[in-house]
Write a protein that holds these residues in place. Structure first.
Motif, PDB file in Angstrom:
ATOM      1  N   GLU A 202       0.821  -1.224   0.000  1.00  0.00           N
ATOM      2  CA  GLU A 202       0.000   0.000   0.000  1.00  0.00           C
ATOM      3  C   GLU A 202       0.848   1.263   0.000  1.00  0.00           C
ATOM      4  OE1 GLU A 202      -2.944  -0.336   3.159  1.00  0.00           O
ATOM      5  OE2 GLU A 202      -3.103  -2.470   2.662  1.00  0.00           O
ATOM      6  N   ARG A 203       2.137   1.086   0.030  1.00  0.00           N
ATOM      7  CA  ARG A 203       3.094   2.201  -0.011  1.00  0.00           C
ATOM      8  C   ARG A 203       2.799   3.273   1.047  1.00  0.00           C
ATOM      9  NH1 ARG A 203       5.232   3.146  -6.186  1.00  0.00           N
ATOM     10  NH2 ARG A 203       5.681   0.979  -6.609  1.00  0.00           N
ATOM     11  N   LYS A 204       2.569   2.804   2.280  1.00  0.00           N
ATOM     12  CA  LYS A 204       2.263   3.724   3.386  1.00  0.00           C
ATOM     13  C   LYS A 204       3.525   4.409   3.907  1.00  0.00           C
ATOM     14  CE  LYS A 204      -1.873   1.570   5.322  1.00  0.00           C
ATOM     15  NZ  LYS A 204      -2.298   0.524   6.278  1.00  0.00           N
ATOM     16  N   SER A 205       4.659   3.733   3.778  1.00  0.00           N
ATOM     17  CA  SER A 205       5.906   4.276   4.323  1.00  0.00           C
ATOM     18  C   SER A 205       6.327   5.539   3.567  1.00  0.00           C
ATOM     19  CB  SER A 205       7.008   3.222   4.218  1.00  0.00           C
ATOM     20  OG  SER A 205       8.265   3.819   4.413  1.00  0.00           O
ATOM     21  N   GLY A 220      21.929   4.229   1.133  1.00  0.00           N
ATOM     22  CA  GLY A 220      22.241   3.825   2.506  1.00  0.00           C
ATOM     23  C   GLY A 220      21.707   4.811   3.537  1.00  0.00           C
ATOM     24  N   LYS A 221      21.303   6.008   3.078  1.00  0.00           N
ATOM     25  CA  LYS A 221      20.774   7.020   4.004  1.00  0.00           C
ATOM     26  C   LYS A 221      19.252   6.929   4.150  1.00  0.00           C
ATOM     27  CE  LYS A 221      24.142  10.501   2.532  1.00  0.00           C
ATOM     28  NZ  LYS A 221      24.264  11.556   1.539  1.00  0.00           N
ATOM     29  N   SER A 222      18.579   6.322   3.163  1.00  0.00           N
ATOM     30  CA  SER A 222      17.107   6.380   3.100  1.00  0.00           C
ATOM     31  C   SER A 222      16.442   5.965   4.412  1.00  0.00           C
ATOM     32  CB  SER A 222      16.587   5.487   1.968  1.00  0.00           C
ATOM     33  OG  SER A 222      17.156   5.862   0.737  1.00  0.00           O
ATOM     34  N   ALA A 223      16.795   4.778   4.931  1.00  0.00           N
ATOM     35  CA  ALA A 223      16.129   4.275   6.144  1.00  0.00           C
ATOM     36  C   ALA A 223      16.402   5.200   7.334  1.00  0.00           C
ATOM     37  CB  ALA A 223      16.601   2.859   6.452  1.00  0.00           C
ATOM     38  N   PHE A 224      17.636   5.747   7.417  1.00  0.00           N
ATOM     39  CA  PHE A 224      17.960   6.663   8.524  1.00  0.00           C
ATOM     40  C   PHE A 224      17.102   7.924   8.471  1.00  0.00           C
ATOM     41  CE2 PHE A 224      21.799   4.042   8.605  1.00  0.00           C
ATOM     42  CZ  PHE A 224      22.010   3.881   9.973  1.00  0.00           C
ATOM     43  N   ARG A 225      16.969   8.519   7.246  1.00  0.00           N
ATOM     44  CA  ARG A 225      16.202   9.762   7.139  1.00  0.00           C
ATOM     45  C   ARG A 225      14.707   9.518   7.403  1.00  0.00           C
ATOM     46  NH1 ARG A 225      20.684  10.695   7.006  1.00  0.00           N
ATOM     47  NH2 ARG A 225      20.080  10.603   9.201  1.00  0.00           N
ATOM     48  N   ALA A 226      14.178   8.382   6.916  1.00  0.00           N
ATOM     49  CA  ALA A 226      12.759   8.078   7.159  1.00  0.00           C
ATOM     50  C   ALA A 226      12.518   7.798   8.639  1.00  0.00           C
ATOM     51  CB  ALA A 226      12.326   6.894   6.301  1.00  0.00           C
ATOM     52  N   ALA A 227      13.477   7.121   9.291  1.00  0.00           N
ATOM     53  CA  ALA A 227      13.344   6.852  10.734  1.00  0.00           C
ATOM     54  C   ALA A 227      13.366   8.164  11.525  1.00  0.00           C
ATOM     55  CB  ALA A 227      14.464   5.933  11.214  1.00  0.00           C
ATOM     56  N   ASP A 228      14.141   9.158  11.056  1.00  0.00           N
ATOM     57  CA  ASP A 228      14.150  10.486  11.691  1.00  0.00           C
ATOM     58  C   ASP A 228      12.745  11.085  11.722  1.00  0.00           C
ATOM     59  OD1 ASP A 228      16.874  10.457  12.046  1.00  0.00           O
ATOM     60  OD2 ASP A 228      17.345  11.711  10.309  1.00  0.00           O
ATOM     61  N   GLU A 229      11.950  10.756  10.681  1.00  0.00           N
ATOM     62  CA  GLU A 229      10.579  11.280  10.584  1.00  0.00           C
ATOM     63  C   GLU A 229       9.581  10.380  11.322  1.00  0.00           C
ATOM     64  OE1 GLU A 229       9.939  14.185   8.812  1.00  0.00           O
ATOM     65  OE2 GLU A 229      12.121  14.290   8.522  1.00  0.00           O
ATOM     66  N   GLY A 230      10.093   9.366  12.006  1.00  0.00           N
ATOM     67  CA  GLY A 230       9.222   8.476  12.788  1.00  0.00           C
ATOM     68  C   GLY A 230       8.593   7.348  11.978  1.00  0.00           C
ATOM     69  N   GLU A 232       7.645   3.920  10.704  1.00  0.00           N
ATOM     70  CA  GLU A 232       7.732   2.613  11.375  1.00  0.00           C
ATOM     71  C   GLU A 232       8.476   1.579  10.530  1.00  0.00           C
ATOM     72  OE1 GLU A 232       7.103   1.930  14.504  1.00  0.00           O
ATOM     73  OE2 GLU A 232       6.409   3.985  14.843  1.00  0.00           O
ATOM     74  N   LEU A 233       8.237   1.586   9.232  1.00  0.00           N
ATOM     75  CA  LEU A 233       8.909   0.611   8.367  1.00  0.00           C
ATOM     76  C   LEU A 233      10.430   0.827   8.414  1.00  0.00           C
ATOM     77  CD1 LEU A 233       8.421  -1.747   6.356  1.00  0.00           C
ATOM     78  CD2 LEU A 233       8.623  -0.061   4.519  1.00  0.00           C
ATOM     79  N   ALA A 234      10.827   2.085   8.324  1.00  0.00           N
ATOM     80  CA  ALA A 234      12.259   2.404   8.359  1.00  0.00           C
ATOM     81  C   ALA A 234      12.879   1.977   9.689  1.00  0.00           C
ATOM     82  CB  ALA A 234      12.476   3.897   8.139  1.00  0.00           C
ATOM     83  N   LYS A 235      12.133   2.198  10.789  1.00  0.00           N
ATOM     84  CA  LYS A 235      12.657   1.797  12.104  1.00  0.00           C
ATOM     85  C   LYS A 235      12.846   0.289  12.168  1.00  0.00           C
ATOM     86  CE  LYS A 235      10.324   5.314  14.832  1.00  0.00           C
ATOM     87  NZ  LYS A 235       9.333   5.453  15.919  1.00  0.00           N
ATOM     88  N   SER A 236      11.915  -0.474  11.562  1.00  0.00           N
ATOM     89  CA  SER A 236      12.061  -1.933  11.626  1.00  0.00           C
ATOM     90  C   SER A 236      13.200  -2.408  10.718  1.00  0.00           C
ATOM     91  CB  SER A 236      10.740  -2.642  11.299  1.00  0.00           C
ATOM     92  OG  SER A 236      10.506  -2.644   9.913  1.00  0.00           O
ATOM     93  N   ILE A 237      13.427  -1.726   9.595  1.00  0.00           N
ATOM     94  CA  ILE A 237      14.574  -2.065   8.728  1.00  0.00           C
ATOM     95  C   ILE A 237      15.871  -1.853   9.505  1.00  0.00           C
ATOM     96  CG2 ILE A 237      15.885  -1.384   6.661  1.00  0.00           C
ATOM     97  CD1 ILE A 237      13.089  -0.418   5.511  1.00  0.00           C
ATOM     98  N   LEU A 238      15.975  -0.708  10.171  1.00  0.00           N
ATOM     99  CA  LEU A 238      17.197  -0.398  10.914  1.00  0.00           C
ATOM    100  C   LEU A 238      17.402  -1.349  12.085  1.00  0.00           C
ATOM    101  CD1 LEU A 238      17.313   3.512  10.919  1.00  0.00           C
ATOM    102  CD2 LEU A 238      18.702   1.934   9.569  1.00  0.00           C
ATOM    103  N   LYS A 239      16.294  -1.749  12.720  1.00  0.00           N
ATOM    104  CA  LYS A 239      16.409  -2.698  13.839  1.00  0.00           C
ATOM    105  C   LYS A 239      17.078  -3.982  13.345  1.00  0.00           C
ATOM    106  CE  LYS A 239      13.599  -5.105  17.327  1.00  0.00           C
ATOM    107  NZ  LYS A 239      13.765  -6.491  16.848  1.00  0.00           N
ATOM    108  N   ASP A 240      16.611  -4.499  12.203  1.00  0.00           N
ATOM    109  CA  ASP A 240      17.229  -5.706  11.622  1.00  0.00           C
ATOM    110  C   ASP A 240      18.685  -5.459  11.260  1.00  0.00           C
ATOM    111  OD1 ASP A 240      14.989  -7.232  11.804  1.00  0.00           O
ATOM    112  OD2 ASP A 240      14.389  -7.004   9.706  1.00  0.00           O
ATOM    113  N   TYR A 241      18.929  -4.317  10.605  1.00  0.00           N
ATOM    114  CA  TYR A 241      20.290  -3.995  10.156  1.00  0.00           C
ATOM    115  C   TYR A 241      21.254  -3.928  11.345  1.00  0.00           C
ATOM    116  CZ  TYR A 241      24.141  -1.411   7.998  1.00  0.00           C
ATOM    117  OH  TYR A 241      25.374  -1.013   7.554  1.00  0.00           O
ATOM    118  N   PHE A 242      20.832  -3.237  12.415  1.00  0.00           N
ATOM    119  CA  PHE A 242      21.686  -3.110  13.600  1.00  0.00           C
ATOM    120  C   PHE A 242      21.955  -4.491  14.217  1.00  0.00           C
ATOM    121  CE2 PHE A 242      19.793   1.386  14.378  1.00  0.00           C
ATOM    122  CZ  PHE A 242      20.689   1.927  13.474  1.00  0.00           C
TER     123      PHE A 242
END
Ligand SMILES: [Zn+2]
Length: 315
Positions: A202-205, A220-230, A232-242
């Motif tokens: 649904e392309r909600k992110s 490589g910056k995309s998930a970080f910048r989206a997580a800065d905006e809160g 949720e998808l980006a935060k879960s990507i980064l959680k896995d990456y970390f």
């Protein structure tokens, strides 16, 4: 004074470096990697002479030249054994270099040089034992033991990016499966970001807005910048990456217990947004208790690490 050269697939960077590891001056030119290797090496030598003369120094003021290159090097014989992306194969680099400038030439692997640079003048300054990883297209590793690069009996060691962290995992460029590099390099983060976005039917992110609907624009910056905006998808990507990144870091710390573990490469520009969650995850996974703990730090020399480390090769 020393000359440090960072020979990359895109650019050749030459720096004049002092004993403290400070870059006094530097110049760079495109590598143009498809031309004959002898031309590339002659250009390096000429650029090194230029930097020296432009800074009011004579040839005799330079003690030696250090060259960091991507691939496997044989420093004892002055050869680059294999560096695929610049077309070097059993190339007598020192001998060709000395046709233009007859000076001692030392060779090192680029990731090893970056680690040596950070250990001399960057995030691991003053440490005897340090490990650095570079998160870029691949995951390069450099192991410093007693202020010297450790690369095994055949100079091919230190490839910690090819440690398997997922058995039968994603295919790696080296031929194995599940290497740390496939999950924790910048390339790995980009792939994980794109996969998660494609599953977001649904392309909600807001990741989709950030790349204007074009999955090829994920960086490589995309998930970080989206997580800065809160997001949720980006935060879960980064959680896995970390978690993948922390798994490998904890493995290495358990084996080597370096004073400092340095994280470099493009992703490391995120600073504490990257390092703080890793500290938390790694501290849960390391084996030692009750003794001094390895410090996890972002690299501080940026693109200069390779030049500085190359210039320290002859010490
Ligand atoms: Zn691999």
């Amino acid at each position: 004074m020393y000359i440090g050269i960072d020979l990359g697939g895109t650019n050749i960077a030459v720096g004049l470096v002092d004993k403290e590891g400070k870059v006094v001056a530097k110049k760079s030119i495109p590598t143009s990697a498809t031309r004959p290797v002898s031309d590339i090496i002659a250009d390096m030598a000429n650029l090194a002479l230029e930097v020296t003369a432009e800074n009011g120094l004579k040839k005799e003021d330079i003690e030696y030249v250090g060259i960091g290159a991507p691939g496997t090097v044989d420093n004892a014989n002055g050869r680059i054994v294999y560096a695929n992306n610049i077309g070097f194969k059993d190339t007598p680099v020192a001998e060709i270099f000395r046709k233009t400038w007859d000076i001692p030439v030392y060779l090192g692997n680029d990731a090893d040089c970056a680690a040596l640079g950070e250990a001399h003048a960057g995030a691991a300054h003053g440490c005897n034992n340090a490990i650095m990883i570079t998160l870029g297209t691949g995951l390069g590793g450099g192991i410093i033991i007693n202020k010297k690069i450790y690369s095994g009996f055949n100079s091919a060691g230190g490839e910690i990016g090819h440690m398997v962290i997922v058995r039968d995992g994603k295919a790696c460029t080296c031929g194995r499966r599940g290497c740390w590099e496939t999950y924790s390099s910048a390339t790995g983060l980009i792939r994980m970001t794109a996969e998660a976005m494609l599953a977001d039917h649904e392309r909600k992110s807001i990741l989709w807005q950030m790349v204007e609907g074009d999955i090829d624009k994920v960086s490589g910056k995309s998930a970080f910048r989206a997580a800065d905006e809160g997001d949720e998808l980006a935060k879960s990507i980064l959680k896995d990456y970390f978690e993948y990144l922390a798994c490998g870091i904890a493995n290495i710390i358990n084996i080597f217990q370096p004073e400092v573990f340095v994280i470099g490469g493009g992703i490391s520009k995120e600073g504490e947004k990257l390092v703080a969650p890793l500290r938390e995850l790694v501290s849960r996974e390391i084996y030692t208790r009750g003794v001094a703990q390895t410090q996890l730090k972002a690299a501080t020399l940026g693109n200069d690490a390779g030049i500085v480390g190359a210039a320290m090769l002859g010490l």
